[in-house]
Motif scaffolding. Structure first.
Motif, PDB file in Angstrom:
ATOM      1  N   ILE A  81       0.831  -1.202   0.000  1.00 11.95           N
ATOM      2  CA  ILE A  81       0.000   0.000   0.000  1.00 11.95           C
ATOM      3  C   ILE A  81       0.867   1.255   0.000  1.00 11.95           C
ATOM      4  CG2 ILE A  81      -1.624   1.363   1.379  1.00 11.95           C
ATOM      5  CD1 ILE A  81      -3.010  -1.211   2.170  1.00 11.95           C
ATOM      6  N   GLY A  82       1.914   1.262   0.823  1.00 16.27           N
ATOM      7  CA  GLY A  82       2.784   2.433   0.887  1.00 16.27           C
ATOM      8  C   GLY A  82       3.467   2.735  -0.433  1.00 16.27           C
ATOM      9  N   LEU A  83       4.013   1.709  -1.058  1.00 14.73           N
ATOM     10  CA  LEU A  83       4.710   1.897  -2.339  1.00 14.73           C
ATOM     11  C   LEU A  83       3.753   2.337  -3.447  1.00 14.73           C
ATOM     12  CD1 LEU A  83       7.072  -1.215  -2.240  1.00 14.73           C
ATOM     13  CD2 LEU A  83       7.751   1.189  -2.004  1.00 14.73           C
ATOM     14  N   ILE A  84       2.566   1.750  -3.476  1.00 14.93           N
ATOM     15  CA  ILE A  84       1.597   2.107  -4.525  1.00 14.93           C
ATOM     16  C   ILE A  84       1.064   3.517  -4.320  1.00 14.93           C
ATOM     17  CG2 ILE A  84      -0.662   1.544  -5.514  1.00 14.93           C
ATOM     18  CD1 ILE A  84      -0.036  -1.402  -4.888  1.00 14.93           C
ATOM     19  N   ILE A  85       0.870   3.916  -3.070  1.00 15.26           N
ATOM     20  CA  ILE A  85       0.427   5.286  -2.791  1.00 15.26           C
ATOM     21  C   ILE A  85       1.416   6.286  -3.372  1.00 15.26           C
ATOM     22  CG2 ILE A  85       0.255   7.005  -0.939  1.00 15.26           C
ATOM     23  CD1 ILE A  85      -1.205   4.930   0.735  1.00 15.26           C
ATOM     24  N   ASP A  86       2.696   6.099  -3.074  1.00 11.00           N
ATOM     25  CA  ASP A  86       3.712   7.037  -3.571  1.00 11.00           C
ATOM     26  C   ASP A  86       3.797   6.997  -5.102  1.00 11.00           C
ATOM     27  OD1 ASP A  86       4.321   7.970  -1.082  1.00 11.00           O
ATOM     28  OD2 ASP A  86       6.161   6.798  -0.848  1.00 11.00           O
ATOM     29  N   TRP A  87       3.656   5.806  -5.685  1.00  7.80           N
ATOM     30  CA  TRP A  87       3.700   5.665  -7.145  1.00  7.80           C
ATOM     31  C   TRP A  87       2.533   6.395  -7.797  1.00  7.80           C
ATOM     32  CZ3 TRP A  87       0.549   2.110 -10.265  1.00  7.80           C
ATOM     33  CH2 TRP A  87       0.932   2.098 -11.611  1.00  7.80           C
ATOM     34  N   LEU A  88       1.336   6.232  -7.265  1.00  5.86           N
ATOM     35  CA  LEU A  88       0.161   6.892  -7.831  1.00  5.86           C
ATOM     36  C   LEU A  88       0.241   8.408  -7.678  1.00  5.86           C
ATOM     37  CD1 LEU A  88      -2.715   4.467  -6.763  1.00  5.86           C
ATOM     38  CD2 LEU A  88      -1.773   4.793  -9.056  1.00  5.86           C
ATOM     39  N   PHE A  89       0.783   8.861  -6.556  1.00  4.48           N
ATOM     40  CA  PHE A  89       0.947  10.306  -6.369  1.00  4.48           C
ATOM     41  C   PHE A  89       1.948  10.875  -7.371  1.00  4.48           C
ATOM     42  CE2 PHE A  89      -0.862  10.477  -1.906  1.00  4.48           C
ATOM     43  CZ  PHE A  89      -1.858  11.373  -2.236  1.00  4.48           C
ATOM     44  N   ARG A  90       3.003  10.122  -7.664  1.00 10.83           N
ATOM     45  CA  ARG A  90       3.986  10.588  -8.647  1.00 10.83           C
ATOM     46  C   ARG A  90       3.376  10.663 -10.048  1.00 10.83           C
ATOM     47  NH1 ARG A  90       7.636   7.306  -5.689  1.00 10.83           N
ATOM     48  NH2 ARG A  90       7.363   5.606  -7.199  1.00 10.83           N
ATOM     49  N   LEU A  91       2.515   9.692 -10.367  1.00  9.16           N
ATOM     50  CA  LEU A  91       1.853   9.717 -11.668  1.00  9.16           C
ATOM     51  C   LEU A  91       0.897  10.904 -11.797  1.00  9.16           C
ATOM     52  CD1 LEU A  91       1.002   5.921 -12.178  1.00  9.16           C
ATOM     53  CD2 LEU A  91       2.819   7.245 -13.280  1.00  9.16           C
ATOM     54  N   ASN A  92       0.305  11.310 -10.679  1.00  9.02           N
ATOM     55  CA  ASN A  92      -0.572  12.477 -10.638  1.00  9.02           C
ATOM     56  C   ASN A  92      -1.753  12.358 -11.610  1.00  9.02           C
ATOM     57  OD1 ASN A  92      -1.297  14.994  -9.565  1.00  9.02           O
ATOM     58  ND2 ASN A  92      -0.263  16.115 -11.196  1.00  9.02           N
ATOM     59  N   TRP A  93      -2.331  11.159 -11.678  1.00  5.08           N
ATOM     60  CA  TRP A  93      -3.458  10.920 -12.568  1.00  5.08           C
ATOM     61  C   TRP A  93      -4.798  11.288 -11.933  1.00  5.08           C
ATOM     62  CZ3 TRP A  93      -1.949   5.354 -14.620  1.00  5.08           C
ATOM     63  CH2 TRP A  93      -0.916   5.497 -15.556  1.00  5.08           C
ATOM     64  N   ILE A  94      -4.845  11.300 -10.616  1.00  2.30           N
ATOM     65  CA  ILE A  94      -6.117  11.508  -9.914  1.00  2.30           C
ATOM     66  C   ILE A  94      -6.259  12.988  -9.569  1.00  2.30           C
ATOM     67  CG2 ILE A  94      -7.522  10.878  -7.912  1.00  2.30           C
ATOM     68  CD1 ILE A  94      -5.869   8.266  -7.824  1.00  2.30           C
ATOM     69  N   PRO A  95      -7.283  13.656 -10.078  1.00  3.02           N
ATOM     70  CA  PRO A  95      -7.437  15.102  -9.843  1.00  3.02           C
ATOM     71  C   PRO A  95      -7.766  15.406  -8.385  1.00  3.02           C
ATOM     72  CG  PRO A  95      -9.408  14.217 -10.871  1.00  3.02           C
ATOM     73  CD  PRO A  95      -8.402  13.103 -10.881  1.00  3.02           C
ATOM     74  N   THR A  96      -7.429  16.608  -7.974  1.00  3.24           N
ATOM     75  CA  THR A  96      -7.784  17.098  -6.640  1.00  3.24           C
ATOM     76  C   THR A  96      -9.042  17.949  -6.747  1.00  3.24           C
ATOM     77  OG1 THR A  96      -5.459  17.116  -5.959  1.00  3.24           O
ATOM     78  CG2 THR A  96      -7.003  18.458  -4.664  1.00  3.24           C
ATOM     79  N   MET A  97     -10.040  17.621  -5.967  1.00  2.00           N
ATOM     80  CA  MET A  97     -11.314  18.341  -6.029  1.00  2.00           C
ATOM     81  C   MET A  97     -11.208  19.703  -5.333  1.00  2.00           C
ATOM     82  SD  MET A  97     -13.473  16.427  -7.709  1.00  2.00           S
ATOM     83  CE  MET A  97     -12.059  16.065  -8.780  1.00  2.00           C
ATOM     84  N   ASN A  98     -11.865  20.695  -5.909  1.00  2.00           N
ATOM     85  CA  ASN A  98     -11.875  22.033  -5.294  1.00  2.00           C
ATOM     86  C   ASN A  98     -13.293  22.543  -5.071  1.00  2.00           C
ATOM     87  OD1 ASN A  98     -12.614  22.592  -7.935  1.00  2.00           O
ATOM     88  ND2 ASN A  98     -10.634  23.504  -8.468  1.00  2.00           N
ATOM     89  N   THR A  99     -14.282  21.647  -5.180  1.00  2.00           N
ATOM     90  CA  THR A  99     -15.662  22.007  -4.868  1.00  2.00           C
ATOM     91  C   THR A  99     -16.225  20.984  -3.882  1.00  2.00           C
ATOM     92  OG1 THR A  99     -16.671  20.685  -6.639  1.00  2.00           O
ATOM     93  CG2 THR A  99     -15.974  22.944  -7.190  1.00  2.00           C
ATOM     94  N   PHE A 100     -17.227  21.383  -3.126  1.00  2.66           N
ATOM     95  CA  PHE A 100     -17.798  20.490  -2.127  1.00  2.66           C
ATOM     96  C   PHE A 100     -18.416  19.258  -2.770  1.00  2.66           C
ATOM     97  CE2 PHE A 100     -21.641  19.044   0.090  1.00  2.66           C
ATOM     98  CZ  PHE A 100     -21.071  18.592   1.272  1.00  2.66           C
ATOM     99  N   TRP A 101     -19.235  19.451  -3.800  1.00  2.00           N
ATOM    100  CA  TRP A 101     -19.929  18.325  -4.418  1.00  2.00           C
ATOM    101  C   TRP A 101     -18.973  17.392  -5.141  1.00  2.00           C
ATOM    102  CZ3 TRP A 101     -24.277  17.420  -2.313  1.00  2.00           C
ATOM    103  CH2 TRP A 101     -25.088  18.463  -1.871  1.00  2.00           C
ATOM    104  N   GLY A 102     -17.945  17.976  -5.758  1.00  2.00           N
ATOM    105  CA  GLY A 102     -16.931  17.139  -6.381  1.00  2.00           C
ATOM    106  C   GLY A 102     -16.196  16.316  -5.341  1.00  2.00           C
ATOM    107  N   GLY A 103     -15.866  16.954  -4.223  1.00  2.00           N
ATOM    108  CA  GLY A 103     -15.194  16.254  -3.134  1.00  2.00           C
ATOM    109  C   GLY A 103     -16.068  15.169  -2.533  1.00  2.00           C
ATOM    110  N   LEU A 104     -17.371  15.460  -2.392  1.00  2.00           N
ATOM    111  CA  LEU A 104     -18.299  14.479  -1.829  1.00  2.00           C
ATOM    112  C   LEU A 104     -18.411  13.258  -2.742  1.00  2.00           C
ATOM    113  CD1 LEU A 104     -20.290  13.846   0.444  1.00  2.00           C
ATOM    114  CD2 LEU A 104     -22.080  14.980  -0.910  1.00  2.00           C
ATOM    115  N   ALA A 105     -18.474  13.508  -4.057  1.00  2.00           N
ATOM    116  CA  ALA A 105     -18.547  12.397  -5.013  1.00  2.00           C
ATOM    117  C   ALA A 105     -17.280  11.550  -4.952  1.00  2.00           C
ATOM    118  CB  ALA A 105     -18.754  12.941  -6.424  1.00  2.00           C
ATOM    119  N   MET A 106     -16.119  12.207  -4.843  1.00  2.00           N
ATOM    120  CA  MET A 106     -14.863  11.475  -4.830  1.00  2.00           C
ATOM    121  C   MET A 106     -14.691  10.691  -3.536  1.00  2.00           C
ATOM    122  SD  MET A 106     -10.952  12.735  -5.572  1.00  2.00           S
ATOM    123  CE  MET A 106     -11.173  12.724  -7.360  1.00  2.00           C
TER     124      MET A 106
END
Length: 211
Positions: A81-106
């Motif tokens: 889990i630790g290694l995959i977390i860092d790998w996925l963060f480096r890839l930066n494929w998953i967007p960061t939500m900046n709205t409440f509803w977007g954050g709630l959906a995610m």
């Protein structure tokens, strides 16, 4: 080790890491253990994956001394889990939500992802993760109800994480209240009875020195 069980284990570990990142990038607040890990990131300047692995190793050592069983899946949980977390963060494929509803959906998506991850990971039968093992071990040692022990562990991790600067917010409450029912609903939909899973554990034999 059957290939099917290994694929289930590693697939579950990948989905679990993905679920954690989804919950963090929802930007509404994180789960108690992730608050603790992010607090360590804030204080030590390490990556989230390294923080997760470090905490996992410390819990694993503690679990060993209180007599809790350790399996291949326990070790894979810590480092995978630790290694995959860092790998996925480096890839930066998953967007960061900046709205409440977007954050709630995610964050909702993250809970279903973690529920599916638990189905594959637990179903593989290679042993519990270190944090679940800690819960089981303390229940055995204290004789207290599992709900109380789990609550104390989660609140302790959350409190320490908050003091260290971890992200706590509405999402923390949503995850705390929602993950259990969603896992239960997912297991029911998949007709998965967790109590029928037989786990394989390592066997540690203590040697005695003859005089």
């Amino acid at each position: 080790m059957p290939i099917r069980r290994l694929l289930s284990l590693f697939g579950g570990i990948f989905l679990y890491a993905l679920g954690i990142i989804l919950s963090i990038n929802a930007s509404l607040g994180v789960a108690p253990w992730d608050a603790f890990h992010l607090g360590l990131v804030h204080q030590l300047g390490i990556t989230l994956g390294v923080a997760s692995m470090g905490v996992g190793v410390m819990i694993l050592i503690f679990n060993y001394f209180i007599g809790e069983k350790i399996g291949f899946g326990t070790v894979v949980n810590i480092f995978g889990i630790g290694l995959i977390i860092d790998w996925l963060f480096r890839l930066n494929w998953i967007p960061t939500m900046n709205t409440f509803w977007g954050g709630l959906a995610m964050i909702t998506l993250s809970m279903f992802t973690i529920a599916l991850a638990s189905y594959f990971y637990i179903g593989a039968g290679f042993g519990a993760g270190p944090r679940d093992g800690l819960m089981v071990g303390l229940v055995k040692k204290t004789g207290k109800k599992v709900g109380l022990v789990r609550g104390v562990i989660e609140l302790t991790a959350l409190f320490i994480g908050f003091l260290l600067g971890g992200k706590v917010g509405l999402g923390t409450v949503i995850l705390g209240l929602g993950i259990g029912p969603i896992i239960q609903m997912t297991f029911k939909a998949l007709r998965f009875d967790v109590s029928k899973v037989k786990h394989d554990y390592f066997t540690f034999q203590k040697t005695t020195q003859k005089n």
